[in-house]
Scaffold this motif. Sequence first.
Motif, PDB file in Angstrom:
ATOM      1  N   ALA A 621       0.773  -1.134   0.008  1.00 26.44           N
ATOM      2  CA  ALA A 621      -0.091   0.080   0.026  1.00 26.44           C
ATOM      3  C   ALA A 621       0.931   1.366  -0.104  1.00 26.44           C
ATOM      4  O   ALA A 621       1.985   1.177   0.545  1.00 26.44           O
ATOM      5  N   LYS A 622       0.256   2.537  -0.624  1.00 29.78           N
ATOM      6  CA  LYS A 622       1.019   3.451  -0.632  1.00 29.78           C
ATOM      7  C   LYS A 622       0.862   4.113   0.879  1.00 29.78           C
ATOM      8  O   LYS A 622       0.069   4.198   1.446  1.00 29.78           O
ATOM      9  N   GLU A 623       1.997   4.962   1.192  1.00 30.69           N
ATOM     10  CA  GLU A 623       2.084   5.772   2.409  1.00 30.69           C
ATOM     11  C   GLU A 623       0.897   6.660   2.425  1.00 30.69           C
ATOM     12  O   GLU A 623       0.869   7.403   1.506  1.00 30.69           O
ATOM     13  N   GLY A 624       0.318   6.813   3.532  1.00 26.63           N
ATOM     14  CA  GLY A 624      -1.053   7.641   3.722  1.00 26.63           C
ATOM     15  C   GLY A 624      -2.202   6.820   3.270  1.00 26.63           C
ATOM     16  O   GLY A 624      -3.259   7.596   2.948  1.00 26.63           O
ATOM     17  N   ARG A 711       4.437   9.185  -3.379  1.00 28.25           N
ATOM     18  CA  ARG A 711       5.078   9.920  -4.175  1.00 28.25           C
ATOM     19  C   ARG A 711       4.718  11.669  -3.788  1.00 28.25           C
ATOM     20  O   ARG A 711       3.862  12.115  -3.795  1.00 28.25           O
ATOM     21  N   LYS A 712       5.963  12.446  -3.696  1.00 29.16           N
ATOM     22  CA  LYS A 712       5.779  13.728  -3.123  1.00 29.16           C
ATOM     23  C   LYS A 712       5.188  14.524  -4.571  1.00 29.16           C
ATOM     24  O   LYS A 712       6.047  14.516  -5.680  1.00 29.16           O
ATOM     25  N   LYS A 753      -0.211  12.188  -9.961  1.00 31.70           N
ATOM     26  CA  LYS A 753      -1.356  12.859  -8.932  1.00 31.70           C
ATOM     27  C   LYS A 753      -0.940  13.817  -7.927  1.00 31.70           C
ATOM     28  O   LYS A 753      -0.160  13.588  -7.245  1.00 31.70           O
ATOM     29  N   GLY A 754      -1.768  15.083  -8.066  1.00 28.53           N
ATOM     30  CA  GLY A 754      -1.284  16.115  -7.191  1.00 28.53           C
ATOM     31  C   GLY A 754      -0.476  17.017  -7.414  1.00 28.53           C
ATOM     32  O   GLY A 754      -0.370  18.227  -6.966  1.00 28.53           O
ATOM     33  N   ASP A 755       0.266  16.809  -8.732  1.00 28.71           N
ATOM     34  CA  ASP A 755       1.105  18.011  -9.337  1.00 28.71           C
ATOM     35  C   ASP A 755       0.520  19.164  -9.650  1.00 28.71           C
ATOM     36  O   ASP A 755      -0.897  19.265  -9.965  1.00 28.71           O
ATOM     37  N   VAL A 756       1.140  20.454  -9.511  1.00 32.19           N
ATOM     38  CA  VAL A 756       0.537  21.586  -9.816  1.00 32.19           C
ATOM     39  C   VAL A 756       1.463  22.327 -10.787  1.00 32.19           C
ATOM     40  O   VAL A 756       2.607  22.252 -10.703  1.00 32.19           O
ATOM     41  N   ARG A 757       0.730  22.895 -11.686  1.00 33.28           N
ATOM     42  CA  ARG A 757       1.446  23.714 -12.581  1.00 33.28           C
ATOM     43  C   ARG A 757       0.554  24.948 -12.847  1.00 33.28           C
ATOM     44  O   ARG A 757      -0.429  25.025 -12.560  1.00 33.28           O
TER      45      ARG A 757
END
Length: 875
Positions: A621-624, A711-712, A753-757
């Motif tokens: 599972a992914k962290e969080g 992933r950050k 997912k979650g990236d901002v531009r």
Amino acid sequence: MERKRFLAVVMTVMMVISMIPSMVFAAAPSGELGGKLKIKGLAAVGVVVSADYAKVTPEEVTDEDFTFSWSRQTGEKELTQVGTEKTYTITQDDLGCRLVLDLTPVDGSGLTGTLTAKTLEVAATEEEAKAEDTQQAETADGTENAQLEETADNAEGSQDSENQDTDRTEDVQQNAGNEQEDDSQNTKGQPEETTEGTDDSQMKIYTEDQLQVDENGNVQTDGSEKDQKTYEATATVEDSEDQICDFGTVKSDLEDVEAQYVQITNTGNENLNFQEISPEHFMVQDITEPLSAGESVSVWIQPREGLEPGEYDDMITYRTEEGIEVSFEAKIAVEGEDDSSDDEDLKPSDEPSAEPTETPDDSEAPSAGDNADASLEAQSLEVNTGSLNFSDIEENYTQANETLSVTVTNTGDGTVTLKIPKSDYFEVMNEDGSEAVSGIQIAKGDSLMFMVQPKTGLTKGDYSDTLIFESEEDSEVAAQVTAEVSVKEAEQEQITAVQADPESFSYDDLKEGYDTPEATTITLTNTGNTTVSLMQPYAEYFDIGELSASVLEPGDSAAFTAVPVNGLKVGNYLDSIQIAQTSSEGQEDVLTTIKASATVSEVKKIYKLSVTPEELNFGKAKEGYSEAPEAQKVTVTNEGNTNVTLNAPSGKNFKIGKLSATELAPGESCTFKIRPKEGLKAGSYTESVVIDNKQQISAEVKVQFTVKAARKAKIADPTDNKITGISSDGYTTQSKITFTAVGAGMDNESPGKGDVRYVPYNWKVINTNSWSSAPYTAAFGITKAGTYTLTVTFDRQKYNGSEWKNTGEQDTKQVNFSITQAQTVTATPTPQPNGATAKSAVKTGDTTNITPFVIILAIAAGCIVGVVVYKRRKK
């Protein structure tokens, strides 16, 4: 009095004729359409709307110059034609849609190009339409309106100085820019910008392809638009920075290998149609539907079942009908299992045969030319005997005791390549005893001897076979010999034998007071060649069952059972169970003896627990993670012979459920559940959950769970938004001003997912202009000196895992620049053929010859003077 009236009529006619050039003989409008077309009337149901030519160039165009097409816009680009008249009455079907008016010049009008205008969304009533119009007007920038009003006031005073710039900045380019603005705003879902009362000639908006600069540095346009189609696609492997689907190392059973996912994105501006693919070592999901520009699709990939042990590293390539390829790498290592069967000995028939060791002398070997000519020469073969008759042999022989020879002679004109015959009953060998193989060459006149013998293992019977020695060059060239042999039945001695299976058995784990155990079955087989009549066997410490048959022919079998008698005390017991028959003399002949034993021991208390399963893997599972994996059940069984009392198990990183029972009798079971705890950090968690009891015995189950580091997200900083290309040295009224808007995070080519531009949305100097897609570059020119501010608005976008979505937040960046008046160039007059030196009048586009009308005007003026003189004389 009559004369005065006559003169008055003449003067009136002359005056009217002198005005004909401006009313009747004025030239019709011609040239390329430009400016901005508008639609008269509110966008409301029941209203009649028409074209407004106030800002269309050339001036004085009318309805008669065009054909009309009214369309209803039902989507972003879908248009449905609803009318072709000069006016259109809005219907209920148009409610909520926008109306689009397209004007095309009629044939022979002298006009070129097309004009397009759009309404706001059609409202149900005129009041609603007015409210929407007012709301959009209020959204206009107050500062911009003030600047535009000032520009309008000063436009008339600067008209003369701007006449020389008219050819370089026609309203055609302005119209192209406005249309681009309208389309972009419609796509974004924003209201149309109202530009009533602005001086559109102050700033000209061009596309990059339209802008050119002449040798004097002045802005020129070619009025063309290029719409280049692009076909591009990218592949992104989920959770892999290296873009590799790595399945790691697995056992040979691939059924439990989980699929991985790859995201295919259409990064071009046209649809892509993917073809079916079938890689050799992996199964992949086909993309069956067309992929639109900017869209993405997630496809699975999984190793094929049945892969042999080894390492596989394949490049998976999706291809489109448009010729585009998008690839990614897939890897897996399959471990093999030890198998002693891989080292099985070769069967005798699989052993390599020995090739003839004789090699003819070089002097006798035929040349290539000889072999080529041999097929054309007459060939012939003969054998020295027509039959090979072998002596009779006895059945079950281990090797034939007789070998006969046959000699094959080449009686033809050239070399023959001999084909050795094959037989099911006889072996053909070289003279030295090695196996004869085809391909042996016999020169003209030469002979070869072959040895023939019966094959080993022939059963009783008569065998005959024709052995044909033939030429490989010509199958009709052959010599044959018949081989015959008889296999006779061997004389047998009388053998009486019985085989027991098993030959011994034991019961070593009996406890005092035992229940009757399962009986052992003994099978008796007559392995002799005579019939036997068996006696019923018996034993002292075992109960013997009845024989299933007492008379056994050779090869027949019979069976009986044996089990320890009940009530044996602690101790060791041994019996010899004799299998016998009654001889012809009435005596017992023992054919075989079966050893049987039993051991009875004291009963001891046994404490033993077992768990099922012994290992639990909760995967990854992914962290969080929001929810822990589903709990799994463990079964605890008392395998001892004494009751046990269980203690509740516990875990550090795992939640342990309650035992369904704590007291277990021998053979009883209970259950409990295990699941990972919530909120575990990234890492691998392995524990042994122990189930112990008061009797100091225990069992344990190994549990495993892996938490992958999340992933950050890449969050772009709005301070990195910038405007490039604006010179600090300023520009002139004849300069081409080009700039580029650069959004922070636009270089994120593999978003997660979650990236901002930030993406440039629109820009503004005097008017607001939007971009619909990259490149985010624009060019413009300003024909009025002054200081201006370029403002670029950036949309904040967030990646949801499959596409970028606007968050509703925006960031703006500004840059100031100055415009100075370009130096005016005075043109040198060109001498006219009649010697006139006056400056040419400003051209109006009317090419009518006015000389006749000037003469008529002069005559009219003369008549007026004559009348005045005449009246004075009369007085």
